[in-house]
Design a protein around this motif. Sequence first.
Motif, PDB file in Angstrom:
ATOM      1  N   LEU A  20     -24.039  11.959  17.160  1.00  0.00           N
ATOM      2  CA  LEU A  20     -24.134  12.258  18.589  1.00  0.00           C
ATOM      3  C   LEU A  20     -25.025  11.266  19.322  1.00  0.00           C
ATOM      4  N   GLY A  21     -25.646  10.350  18.595  1.00  0.00           N
ATOM      5  CA  GLY A  21     -26.402   9.287  19.244  1.00  0.00           C
ATOM      6  C   GLY A  21     -25.551   8.067  19.535  1.00  0.00           C
ATOM      7  N   SER A  22     -24.282   8.120  19.153  1.00  0.00           N
ATOM      8  CA  SER A  22     -23.372   6.988  19.338  1.00  0.00           C
ATOM      9  C   SER A  22     -22.731   7.034  20.732  1.00  0.00           C
ATOM     10  N   THR A  23     -22.873   5.921  21.454  1.00  0.00           N
ATOM     11  CA  THR A  23     -22.239   5.827  22.779  1.00  0.00           C
ATOM     12  C   THR A  23     -20.727   5.921  22.654  1.00  0.00           C
ATOM     13  N   ARG A  24     -20.189   5.374  21.562  1.00  0.00           N
ATOM     14  CA  ARG A  24     -18.747   5.425  21.321  1.00  0.00           C
ATOM     15  C   ARG A  24     -18.262   6.873  21.288  1.00  0.00           C
ATOM     16  N   ASN A  25     -18.933   7.691  20.494  1.00  0.00           N
ATOM     17  CA  ASN A  25     -18.517   9.079  20.344  1.00  0.00           C
ATOM     18  C   ASN A  25     -18.679   9.873  21.632  1.00  0.00           C
TER      19      ASN A  25
ATOM     20  N   LEU B 292      -5.838  12.403  23.902  1.00  0.00           N
ATOM     21  CA  LEU B 292      -6.789  11.345  24.250  1.00  0.00           C
ATOM     22  C   LEU B 292      -7.830  11.167  23.147  1.00  0.00           C
ATOM     23  N   GLY B 293      -8.360  12.287  22.631  1.00  0.00           N
ATOM     24  CA  GLY B 293      -9.328  12.201  21.551  1.00  0.00           C
ATOM     25  C   GLY B 293      -8.740  11.547  20.316  1.00  0.00           C
ATOM     26  N   PHE B 294      -7.498  11.890  19.992  1.00  0.00           N
ATOM     27  CA  PHE B 294      -6.825  11.323  18.828  1.00  0.00           C
ATOM     28  C   PHE B 294      -6.627   9.819  18.976  1.00  0.00           C
ATOM     29  N   ILE B 295      -6.114   9.398  20.136  1.00  0.00           N
ATOM     30  CA  ILE B 295      -5.837   7.968  20.361  1.00  0.00           C
ATOM     31  C   ILE B 295      -7.128   7.151  20.360  1.00  0.00           C
ATOM     32  N   LEU B 296      -8.115   7.611  21.121  1.00  0.00           N
ATOM     33  CA  LEU B 296      -9.360   6.853  21.217  1.00  0.00           C
ATOM     34  C   LEU B 296     -10.101   6.803  19.881  1.00  0.00           C
ATOM     35  N   ASP B 297     -10.132   7.918  19.176  1.00  0.00           N
ATOM     36  CA  ASP B 297     -10.865   7.957  17.910  1.00  0.00           C
ATOM     37  C   ASP B 297     -10.223   7.064  16.854  1.00  0.00           C
TER      38      ASP B 297
ATOM     39  N   ILE C   1     -15.883   8.991  24.061  1.00  0.00           N
ATOM     40  CA  ILE C   1     -14.593   9.588  23.693  1.00  0.00           C
ATOM     41  C   ILE C   1     -14.557  11.066  24.063  1.00  0.00           C
ATOM     42  N   VAL C   2     -15.631  11.787  23.748  1.00  0.00           N
ATOM     43  CA  VAL C   2     -15.693  13.215  24.075  1.00  0.00           C
ATOM     44  C   VAL C   2     -15.676  13.416  25.584  1.00  0.00           C
ATOM     45  N   ALA C   3     -16.430  12.589  26.303  1.00  0.00           N
ATOM     46  CA  ALA C   3     -16.510  12.723  27.762  1.00  0.00           C
ATOM     47  C   ALA C   3     -15.157  12.502  28.418  1.00  0.00           C
ATOM     48  N   VAL C   4     -14.473  11.416  28.020  1.00  0.00           N
ATOM     49  CA  VAL C   4     -13.167  11.099  28.614  1.00  0.00           C
ATOM     50  C   VAL C   4     -12.146  12.182  28.270  1.00  0.00           C
TER      51      VAL C   4
ATOM     52  N   PRO D 109     -13.068   0.894  17.475  1.00  0.00           N
ATOM     53  CA  PRO D 109     -13.757   0.619  16.209  1.00  0.00           C
ATOM     54  C   PRO D 109     -14.970   1.526  16.004  1.00  0.00           C
ATOM     55  N   GLY D 110     -15.143   1.975  14.782  1.00  0.00           N
ATOM     56  CA  GLY D 110     -16.279   2.819  14.431  1.00  0.00           C
ATOM     57  C   GLY D 110     -16.274   3.095  12.951  1.00  0.00           C
TER      58      GLY D 110
END
Length: 584
Positions: free
Chosen positions: A438-443, A493-498, A446-449, A502-503
């Motif tokens: 939860l400290g990852s900007t990437r994650n 959206l969560g599926f596509i972005l995740d 993705i959750v926010a969008v 990269p992560g």
Amino acid sequence: MREGEDKPQEAGAHRGGIVYGVEDVPSPHLCFLFALQQALLCLGSTLSIPFILTELLCSRDNADARAQLLCITMFMCGVATILQTTTGIRLGIIQGGSHTFIAPIVAMMSIQKFRCPDVSALKENATTTDRDEVWQFRLREIQGNLMLASVTQVVLGCTGLMGFFLQFIGPLTIAPTISLIGLSLTAVAADFNKIHWGISMLTLVVMVACSLYLGGFQIPFPSYSREKKCHVTKYPFFQLMPVLISIIVSWVLCHVLTVTDVFPNNVTSVSYYARSDARLDVLDSMPWFYFPYPFQFGMPTFSAAGYVGMLAATLSSVIESIGDYFACARLSGAQPPPIHALNRGIATEGFSSIISGMVGAGHATTSYSGNIGAIGITKVASRRVFQVAGLILLVCGIIGKFGAVLTLIPDPIIGGSLTVVFGMVAAVGISVLQFTDLGSTRNLTIVAVSIILGLMVPQWLQSNPGAIDTGSRDLDQVLEVLLGTAMFVGGILGFILDNTVPGTPEERGLIKWRENTYSSESTQELTPVQYEWPYVTKYVEKLKCCSYFPVSPTFKEIPVVCCGTRDRPPDTEVDVETAENTDL
């Protein structure tokens, strides 16, 4: 625990403080009370569908048509619930009428040949048969397209396609999907609450007080067991029955305010349906006995446009149900469902929806998120309780007068209960994020969008009807249904972005998620659940060919390369360091 044995001394023995786990069987009298509160909780959403359908079928003033649809709806909810809890996913899940299918039905009924006739001319010249044909002619169109779309859902489950895709889904897909199930239903709860906010908030406060403040108090009750004979046992009464207690308290108050004429007796008033006698006409119109049977309204009809619309609603329902299965297992403190159980759950919902179309319910059946959320409030996840709840709903459909009594619950009471349980579902979705970084900007992005667009897009479509115009009416209808479903938008959206951003697997939460899902060591603290068929699995195991069928308890899942590491058997260790350094 043995069947029928009381279990107060083991309260909280399961993960999450669950008192009765999925495999536990409460004593008969408690089982009935637990089942009754689950049945009461689903009635508000379930019984609103027949009222909507009678309007769309041009039979608003036809009391017989409304009574038949009410009986069929309750009957099908009972049948679907019993099938799902016995041969399907086998978790404590109530199956109820799906509001997702209202949108394509509205689109179907807007076609010229289905538009309502002149009411005045119909009343003057029509016979009873003619008046019935007005709505049955439209219902047959709904029946045919619903059955056809449900066959597609059965195929998705039986071929294992949905189970296969689940192997590529992680917490960043599951979390928005489950959360949006609860968040998107706030409007449903608000529609009930606005009838009378005071009664709604009273119901909410009593439920929260019983569950949180009084949950630790145990009340002595006389009991009997073969070992101890007659004795006194302490039960966490408030913790186990907060829904039933809150409904009874608020219902009594509503009745007092009704007989003293505090609530208005004008049907046009907003607060009218807070009265305890607001639906007494349903009690009069409902038959004593009604037996739904296939094709009772004639042979169904089909159309390409109707099928496409129903198919879009079916796909949305499938996505929602998958999220419900994971949420239910998590709230029940149970082991996550294996792939074969997920496949079977989807196939069972499709099969139940086919039956629903055959008997003329006018809607499909789907998992009810509100009842899943209630597991977190009541701490009762027993499969037997939900099977009894299904039996209660089935009896309500056959004995019309009995079902009509349950429809008399004032709307704001249902709203107050749903407010809590929908919030619980959203909270369960958020809790899945604990497996991610939860400290990852990437994650966080993705959750926010996923969540914000999952809420925004359906709201925009609702306030801008006809905004989608591709030139094809069928394609417009499909897009409107799919994009109008919050959990579908957020989940995709969560599926596509995740799976494209990269992560590392650890950052995405896939390592902890898969360890929690598949590792036998990590699931030791979870309640073991028999996802296999009762009595039959031992015979299925002897047939090697069954291991190739996706719905078989012996189904051998095909390993896939995911997260840079091949999915492993439950007891196989994973080299975390290697997985972290491997790109998707």
